[in-house]
Design a protein around this motif. Structure first.
Motif, PDB file in Angstrom:
ATOM      1  N   GLN A  76       0.734  -1.327   0.178  1.00 33.09           N
ATOM      2  CA  GLN A  76       0.103  -0.131  -0.119  1.00 33.09           C
ATOM      3  C   GLN A  76       0.780   1.336   0.109  1.00 33.09           C
ATOM      4  O   GLN A  76       0.537   2.142  -0.569  1.00 33.09           O
ATOM      5  N   HIS A  77       1.876   1.352   0.850  1.00 34.89           N
ATOM      6  CA  HIS A  77       2.680   2.478   0.764  1.00 34.89           C
ATOM      7  C   HIS A  77       3.428   2.789  -0.527  1.00 34.89           C
ATOM      8  O   HIS A  77       3.303   3.765  -0.915  1.00 34.89           O
ATOM      9  N   ALA A  78       3.721   1.602  -1.196  1.00 34.75           N
ATOM     10  CA  ALA A  78       4.130   1.772  -2.669  1.00 34.75           C
ATOM     11  C   ALA A  78       3.189   2.291  -3.630  1.00 34.75           C
ATOM     12  O   ALA A  78       3.586   3.259  -4.587  1.00 34.75           O
ATOM     13  N   ALA A  79       2.095   1.678  -3.431  1.00 39.51           N
ATOM     14  CA  ALA A  79       1.064   2.188  -4.537  1.00 39.51           C
ATOM     15  C   ALA A  79       0.649   3.546  -4.485  1.00 39.51           C
ATOM     16  O   ALA A  79       0.347   4.102  -5.262  1.00 39.51           O
ATOM     17  N   VAL A  80       0.370   3.907  -3.072  1.00 41.27           N
ATOM     18  CA  VAL A  80       0.001   5.315  -2.793  1.00 41.27           C
ATOM     19  C   VAL A  80       1.018   6.280  -3.134  1.00 41.27           C
ATOM     20  O   VAL A  80       0.848   7.526  -3.574  1.00 41.27           O
ATOM     21  N   LYS A  81       2.443   6.063  -2.741  1.00 39.19           N
ATOM     22  CA  LYS A  81       3.282   6.955  -3.407  1.00 39.19           C
ATOM     23  C   LYS A  81       3.600   7.173  -4.746  1.00 39.19           C
ATOM     24  O   LYS A  81       3.686   8.307  -4.893  1.00 39.19           O
ATOM     25  N   ALA A  82       3.200   6.072  -5.418  1.00 42.52           N
ATOM     26  CA  ALA A  82       3.175   6.412  -6.993  1.00 42.52           C
ATOM     27  C   ALA A  82       2.043   7.277  -7.230  1.00 42.52           C
ATOM     28  O   ALA A  82       2.308   8.082  -8.296  1.00 42.52           O
ATOM     29  N   VAL A  83       0.690   7.034  -6.630  1.00 41.98           N
ATOM     30  CA  VAL A  83      -0.056   8.085  -6.869  1.00 41.98           C
ATOM     31  C   VAL A  83       0.322   9.649  -6.647  1.00 41.98           C
ATOM     32  O   VAL A  83       0.228  10.579  -7.400  1.00 41.98           O
ATOM     33  N   ILE A  84       0.805   9.688  -5.373  1.00 40.91           N
ATOM     34  CA  ILE A  84       0.969  11.052  -5.197  1.00 40.91           C
ATOM     35  C   ILE A  84       2.353  11.531  -6.094  1.00 40.91           C
ATOM     36  O   ILE A  84       2.186  12.979  -6.293  1.00 40.91           O
ATOM     37  N   LEU A  85       3.006  10.727  -6.108  1.00 43.22           N
ATOM     38  CA  LEU A  85       4.286  11.197  -7.095  1.00 43.22           C
ATOM     39  C   LEU A  85       3.518  11.546  -8.449  1.00 43.22           C
ATOM     40  O   LEU A  85       4.271  12.978  -8.978  1.00 43.22           O
ATOM     41  N   LYS A  86       2.860  11.091  -8.972  1.00 48.39           N
ATOM     42  CA  LYS A  86       2.286  11.675 -10.395  1.00 48.39           C
ATOM     43  C   LYS A  86       1.398  12.911 -10.202  1.00 48.39           C
ATOM     44  O   LYS A  86       1.297  13.836 -11.093  1.00 48.39           O
ATOM     45  N   LEU A  87       0.599  13.090  -8.909  1.00 46.70           N
ATOM     46  CA  LEU A  87       0.005  14.117  -8.828  1.00 46.70           C
ATOM     47  C   LEU A  87       0.704  15.393  -8.724  1.00 46.70           C
ATOM     48  O   LEU A  87       0.736  16.548  -9.075  1.00 46.70           O
ATOM     49  N   GLU A  88       2.118  15.311  -8.072  1.00 48.22           N
ATOM     50  CA  GLU A  88       2.951  16.347  -8.068  1.00 48.22           C
ATOM     51  C   GLU A  88       3.412  16.586  -9.265  1.00 48.22           C
ATOM     52  O   GLU A  88       3.420  17.818  -9.590  1.00 48.22           O
ATOM     53  N   ARG A  89       3.467  15.787 -10.191  1.00 48.35           N
ATOM     54  CA  ARG A  89       3.822  16.006 -11.665  1.00 48.35           C
ATOM     55  C   ARG A  89       3.127  16.600 -12.275  1.00 48.35           C
ATOM     56  O   ARG A  89       3.224  17.495 -13.216  1.00 48.35           O
ATOM     57  N   ALA A  90       1.933  15.983 -12.187  1.00 47.46           N
ATOM     58  CA  ALA A  90       0.379  16.795 -12.737  1.00 47.46           C
ATOM     59  C   ALA A  90       0.411  18.309 -12.478  1.00 47.46           C
ATOM     60  O   ALA A  90       0.185  19.069 -13.379  1.00 47.46           O
ATOM     61  N   LEU A  91       0.774  18.791 -11.016  1.00 40.43           N
ATOM     62  CA  LEU A  91       0.300  19.917 -10.669  1.00 40.43           C
ATOM     63  C   LEU A  91       1.490  20.724 -11.171  1.00 40.43           C
ATOM     64  O   LEU A  91       1.093  22.094 -11.451  1.00 40.43           O
ATOM     65  N   GLU A  92       2.881  20.231 -11.498  1.00 41.59           N
ATOM     66  CA  GLU A  92       3.729  21.106 -12.080  1.00 41.59           C
ATOM     67  C   GLU A  92       3.513  21.553 -13.291  1.00 41.59           C
ATOM     68  O   GLU A  92       3.763  22.448 -13.839  1.00 41.59           O
ATOM     69  N   ALA A  93       2.688  20.465 -14.033  1.00 40.20           N
ATOM     70  CA  ALA A  93       2.353  20.751 -15.549  1.00 40.20           C
ATOM     71  C   ALA A  93       1.133  21.624 -15.700  1.00 40.20           C
ATOM     72  O   ALA A  93       0.899  22.358 -16.799  1.00 40.20           O
ATOM     73  N   SER A  94       0.359  21.682 -14.678  1.00 44.04           N
ATOM     74  CA  SER A  94      -0.766  22.700 -14.642  1.00 44.04           C
ATOM     75  C   SER A  94      -0.951  23.179 -13.456  1.00 44.04           C
ATOM     76  O   SER A  94      -1.852  23.058 -12.468  1.00 44.04           O
ATOM     77  N   PRO A  95       0.132  24.047 -13.015  1.00 45.55           N
ATOM     78  CA  PRO A  95      -0.055  25.031 -11.981  1.00 45.55           C
ATOM     79  C   PRO A  95      -1.104  25.822 -11.626  1.00 45.55           C
ATOM     80  O   PRO A  95      -1.393  26.143 -10.485  1.00 45.55           O
ATOM     81  N   ASP A  96      -1.949  26.278 -12.571  1.00 45.19           N
ATOM     82  CA  ASP A  96      -3.130  26.941 -12.345  1.00 45.19           C
ATOM     83  C   ASP A  96      -4.288  26.131 -11.458  1.00 45.19           C
ATOM     84  O   ASP A  96      -5.150  26.855 -11.205  1.00 45.19           O
ATOM     85  N   CYS A  97      -4.123  24.886 -11.389  1.00 47.11           N
ATOM     86  CA  CYS A  97      -5.021  24.194 -10.771  1.00 47.11           C
ATOM     87  C   CYS A  97      -5.165  24.092  -9.159  1.00 47.11           C
ATOM     88  O   CYS A  97      -3.929  23.707  -8.829  1.00 47.11           O
ATOM     89  N   ARG A  98      -5.968  24.703  -8.830  1.00 44.67           N
ATOM     90  CA  ARG A  98      -5.788  24.950  -7.316  1.00 44.67           C
ATOM     91  C   ARG A  98      -6.818  24.185  -6.513  1.00 44.67           C
ATOM     92  O   ARG A  98      -7.040  24.284  -5.336  1.00 44.67           O
ATOM     93  N   THR A  99      -7.385  22.953  -7.215  1.00 44.47           N
ATOM     94  CA  THR A  99      -8.326  22.209  -6.604  1.00 44.47           C
ATOM     95  C   THR A  99      -8.012  20.941  -7.215  1.00 44.47           C
ATOM     96  O   THR A  99      -7.731  20.456  -8.069  1.00 44.47           O
TER      97      THR A  99
END
Ligand code: KG4
Ligand code: ZN
Length: 374
Positions: free
Chosen positions: A280-303
């Motif tokens: 679970q630690h590895a699966a959830v970490k992978a999700v958060i990592l991709k969200l970090e990247r997605a936010l860098e690519a779309s910094p205007d998303c505040r939600t």
């Protein structure tokens, strides 16, 4: 040719958004192994949500058997709709529209819901609208179940990042309205829920395994096994869970031979809990990592809008909450009852779609699509 539905003369034509706020929509959901119906008011308030799970029918096969699923939907759909209408404290004749999940999913299962939706819409003389199941999962967090209003509304939430994590999807979106989104990344192999269920099966836990892995992980040591956290290419927003699943398999079965040989792992309660926590630690970490990247690519998303069965996972909910706080994002997490498949999210999103089209629905030739979601 498009077959149209006769209009119910008793239902007044909507004139303004405030009129839409009083509209009652029946939602129907049968895309996989949950037979569900719900009634919403104004597209946001859940007046009733009834879900009949078929888990007991599929448990011995450790997965959903399509033919069994569609037969069970056919047996259950009428009583479930009747119960949803009764629990909402209304009559069928009070409905202003019917929304049905018509894509994606198991074709035989979807067709049961679509047929039932047509029957109710035709019988009541109200519009029928087909709804995308995956889009509806993202809408679930904007709905009001009980007295507490949602933190975000459809008028305050956008643009947003969207995350759908379920048994069939692991996808990140850029979302500009409840009905408009573009896909930024998705899984190249297993969905995260599927990985949870397969790991649970390897551990001999009952189907569906996700909730059992969640519970056992709470007593396990997440640092015991160093399972891989998939990153894929630099900057990739896609997911992969098959390597993680294989790593769990080899840890359980052991590795024969001279090099890196490992004995099989005895499935004691402590070892099982440690596997659950480490996976679970590895699966959830992978999700958060991709969200970090997605936010860098779309910094205007505040939600951050989230949805799908795996948003019921306690560790993922905690990590999403921490991520949102760290990155100063408003977070939409569905109420627990609206994480897994339900019809309230279908009715709510159906309301929005109808409002956009001046309350004119799909024709009676509406059909089901097994794939091809947003
Ligand atoms: O959204 P959903 O009901 O159906 C699909 O659209 O796929 O999601 C079902 C998935 C299953 O894989 C189930 O194991 C997983 O959601 N799930 C969980 C939890 N509750 C449901 N996974 C991890 N932890 C949970 N608490
Ligand atoms: Zn779903």
């Amino acid at each position: 040719m498009t077959a149209t539905l006769p209009h119910n003369s008793a239902a007044p034509s909507p004139a303004s958004p405030s009129d839409f706020a009083n509209r009652l929509v029946l939602g129907i959901e049968t895309s996989c192994d949950e037979t569900a119906a719900a009634v919403t008011l104004g597209g946001t308030r859940v007046l009733s949500t009834v879900v009949a799970s078929q888990h007991e029918l599929h448990a011995e096969y450790r997965g959903v058997v399509p033919e069994i699923a569609s037969r069970a939907h056919a047996e259950r759909i009428v009583p479930i709709i009747t119960e949803a209408v009764r629990a909402a404290g209304i009559r069928l004749t009070d409905l202003h529209a019917v929304a049905v999940g018509n894509r994606p999913g198991l074709i035989g299962s979807l067709l049961v819901g679509v047929s039932a939706g047509k029957a109710v819409a035709l019988g009541m003389g109200v519009p029928l609208i087909g709804v995308d199941h995956v889009q509806a999962h993202l809408y679930a967090g904007l709905m009001q179940l009980g007295d507490a209003p949602p933190l975000l509304t459809a008028s305050t939430a956008f643009p947003a990042l969207g995350l759908v994590v379920s048994g069939g999807h692991t996808t990140v979106y850029r979302v500009s309205s409840p009905t408009a989104m573009s896909r930024l990344g998705w899984t190249i192999d297993d969905a995260i829920g599927e990985a949870y269920d397969k790991v649970a099966a390897m551990l001999g836990l009952p189907f569906p395994g996700g909730p059992n892995v969640d519970t056992l992980a709470r007593t396990g040591n997440a640092a015991r096994f160093n399972f891989p956290i998939s990153r894929l290419d630099k900057g990739s927003l896609n997911f992969s869970f098959s390597g993680l699943k294989t790593a769990v398999l080899y840890t359980l079965k052991g590795i024969p031979g001279e090099l890196e040989a490992r004995p099989p792992l005895e499935l004691t309660p402590a070892n099982t809990a440690d596997i659950c926590a480490s996976f679970q630690h590895a699966a959830v970490k992978a999700v958060i990592l991709k969200l970090e990247r997605a936010l860098e690519a779309s910094p205007d998303c505040r939600t951050l809008l989230t949805g799908g069965g795996v948003t019921a996972n306690s560790h993922l909910r905690a990590e999403l909450t921490a991520f949102a706080a760290r990155r100063k994002l408003a977070l939409s997490l569905p109420a627990m009852a609206l994480c897994v498949d339900n019809a309230a999210m279908i009715a709510g999103l159906g309301h929005h779609l109808l409002a956009q089209r001046s309350w004119s629905g799909d024709g009676l030739d509406l059909t089901a699509f097994p794939s091809g979601s947003v």
